[in-house]
Design a protein around this motif. Structure first.
Motif, PDB file in Angstrom:
ATOM      1  N   TYR A 116      -0.564  -0.820   6.607  1.00 45.40           N
ATOM      2  CA  TYR A 116       0.571   0.015   7.034  1.00 45.40           C
ATOM      3  C   TYR A 116       1.728  -0.043   6.050  1.00 45.40           C
ATOM      4  O   TYR A 116       2.022  -1.095   5.479  1.00 45.40           O
ATOM      5  CB  TYR A 116       1.108  -0.454   8.402  1.00 45.40           C
ATOM      6  N   GLY A 117       2.403   1.084   5.895  1.00 42.52           N
ATOM      7  CA  GLY A 117       3.698   1.152   5.242  1.00 42.52           C
ATOM      8  C   GLY A 117       4.673   1.496   6.357  1.00 42.52           C
ATOM      9  O   GLY A 117       4.645   2.610   6.890  1.00 42.52           O
ATOM     10  N   ASP A 124       0.833  -1.211   0.000  1.00 43.89           N
ATOM     11  CA  ASP A 124       0.000   0.000   0.000  1.00 43.89           C
ATOM     12  C   ASP A 124       0.863   1.256   0.000  1.00 43.89           C
ATOM     13  O   ASP A 124       0.451   2.300  -0.498  1.00 43.89           O
ATOM     14  CB  ASP A 124      -0.936  -0.003   1.221  1.00 43.89           C
ATOM     15  N   GLY A 125       2.082   1.151   0.537  1.00 47.14           N
ATOM     16  CA  GLY A 125       2.981   2.310   0.558  1.00 47.14           C
ATOM     17  C   GLY A 125       3.500   2.665  -0.825  1.00 47.14           C
ATOM     18  O   GLY A 125       3.841   3.824  -1.099  1.00 47.14           O
ATOM     19  N   MET A 127      -0.994  -5.272  -2.116  1.00 47.28           N
ATOM     20  CA  MET A 127      -1.205  -5.920  -0.818  1.00 47.28           C
ATOM     21  C   MET A 127      -1.458  -4.824   0.196  1.00 47.28           C
ATOM     22  O   MET A 127      -0.504  -4.230   0.730  1.00 47.28           O
ATOM     23  CB  MET A 127       0.066  -6.660  -0.397  1.00 47.28           C
ATOM     24  N   ASN A 166      -1.944  -4.031   3.494  1.00 43.04           N
ATOM     25  CA  ASN A 166      -1.894  -4.607   4.849  1.00 43.04           C
ATOM     26  C   ASN A 166      -2.035  -3.507   5.912  1.00 43.04           C
ATOM     27  O   ASN A 166      -1.619  -3.676   7.047  1.00 43.04           O
ATOM     28  CB  ASN A 166      -0.625  -5.456   5.040  1.00 43.04           C
TER      29      ASN A 166
HETATM   30 MG   LIG Z   1       1.821  -2.082   3.652  1.00 41.94          MG
END
Ligand SMILES: [Mg+2]
Ligand SMILES: Cc1ncc(C[n+]2csc(CCOP(=O)(O)OP(=O)(O)O)c2C)c(N)n1
Length: 348
Positions: free
Chosen positions: A176-177, A145-146, A172, A174
């Motif tokens: 958090y980055g 996602d980052g 993906m 999830n």
């Molecule tokens: Mg992530």
């Protein structure tokens, strides 16, 4: 989507293998047998295994650095993956890559890339190569996602759409980055919607739902192969461990949050489906024990494997013709690189 009990059971075995592998990786990293960085994917197994399952043998897979599970799902033997984490000669990148740079081109796995979004332009290029070679295959490119806030994301999606390249960008998500939540980093948190800016097809699904992941990835990879339709598939999932082994993962999220996600553990979900389909608890426990044994054997194998020859380290790293370019730089190398690493030339 209907998936046979046999297939589900096989995929469950892969998920168990990945979970055990990550537990062992954390242990061996803390014992200092693994150097560099080490990013675990526990919690993301359904997304990893389901998306990789949708690939044909000649398709190309390329990922970011959270890649142990993808390599295993693509069929790279656990011994070769663990040996790579240990930096050993028998590793799948001959000990040159480590945890973030797994590689097995023979199995259609083009790595493991440590620069966030660095794999996207490469994926786009791989897809262009497939078109030029008039091959029917596609590229599956995993990213976090980052990575959707990086310039390379925009450039790659734009080009893939303009040239109609057979590539599926698998986000993906999830949540958090590193320690930054998607809400803090992204203006639009439904990340797949960004594909609209490039006129690209996209979907967002529960990445912990194995059959849903297989169905969505199968649809999109088929469209990429058959019609050269590029797309974005966002899989919403969660990583149970910290960003890397060095991060306990507790300073930016609460234990309650982690516990809540653990209730939706993708392994438990598949296990429940198998139980409902008549597989006994004993059989499932035996599969888990088997996965653990395979990983322990891989650790032993990696431990016993030799370190690469220092004089061989530059082999296969540079394109033919690079020697002349390097010659000038090497003269002043402060750590004796010429004598050590480049002793045997560039190994071309
Ligand atoms: Mg992530
Ligand atoms: C260009 C670049 N910037 C920063 C970093 C440091 N870094 C490593 S991982 C990461 C976070 C990426 O998060 P995400 O894309 O969500 O992937 P995840 O770790 O969640 O799998 C950052 C900032 C990097 N490797 N490359």
């Amino acid at each position: 989507m209907e998936i046979s009990k046999q297939t589900l059971s096989r995929l469950y075995e892969q998920m168990l293998l990945i979970r055990s592998f990550e537990t062992a990786s954390e242990r061996e990293y803390k014992a200092a047998l693994i150097g560099g960085y080490c990013h675990l994917s526990s919690g993301q197994e359904a997304a990893t295994v389901g998306s990789t399952y949708a690939l044909e043998a000649d398709d190309r897979l390329i990922t970011g650095y959270r890649c142990h599970g993808f390599a295993l799902a693509r069929g790279v033997p656990p011994e070769a993956v663990m040996a790579e984490l240990f930096g050993r000669a028998g590793g799948c990148a001959h000990g040159r890559g480590g945890s973030m740079h797994l590689l097995d081109v023979g199995r259609g796995y083009f790595g493991g890339w440590g620069i966030v979004a660095g794999q996207l332009p490469i994926a786009t290029g791989l897809a262009l190569a497939l078109v030029r070679q008039q091959r029917r295959q596609c590229v599956l490119c995993e990213l976090g996602d980052g990575a959707v806030n990086m310039g390379a994301w925009h450039e790659s999606l734009n080009l893939a759409s303009v040239w109609q390249l057979p590539v599926v960008f698998l986000v993906m998500n999830n949540e958090y980055g590193m320690g930054t939540s998607v809400e803090r980093a992204s203006a639009v948190t439904d990340l797949h919607q960004r594909a609209a800016a490039y006129g690209m097809r996209s979907e967002r699904i529960d990445g912990n739902d194995l059959p849903a992941v297989i169905e969505a990835t199968s649809d999109l990879t088929a469209a990429a192969r058959d019609d050269r339709t590029p797309s974005v598939l966002e899989l919403v999932t969660y990583r149970f461990r910290g960003h890397s082994v060095a991060d306990p993962g507790l300073s930016y999220r609460t234990t309650e949050e982690i516990a809540e996600h653990a209730k939706h553990d993708p392994l438990q979900r598949v296990r429940a489906t198998l139980v409902a389909a008549g597989v006994s608890e004993d059989e499932l426990n035996a599969l888990a024990a088997e996965a653990e044994q395979r990983v322990l054997a891989a650790v032993e194998w990696a431990r016993a494997d030799a370190a690469p020859e220092v004089s061989e380290l530059a082999k296969g790293m540079y394109a033919p013709g690079s020697a002349a370019q390097f010659a000038g730089m090497l003269a002043g190398a402060p750590f004796g690189e010429r004598e050590l690493v480049f002793a045997g030339g560039l190994g071309q």
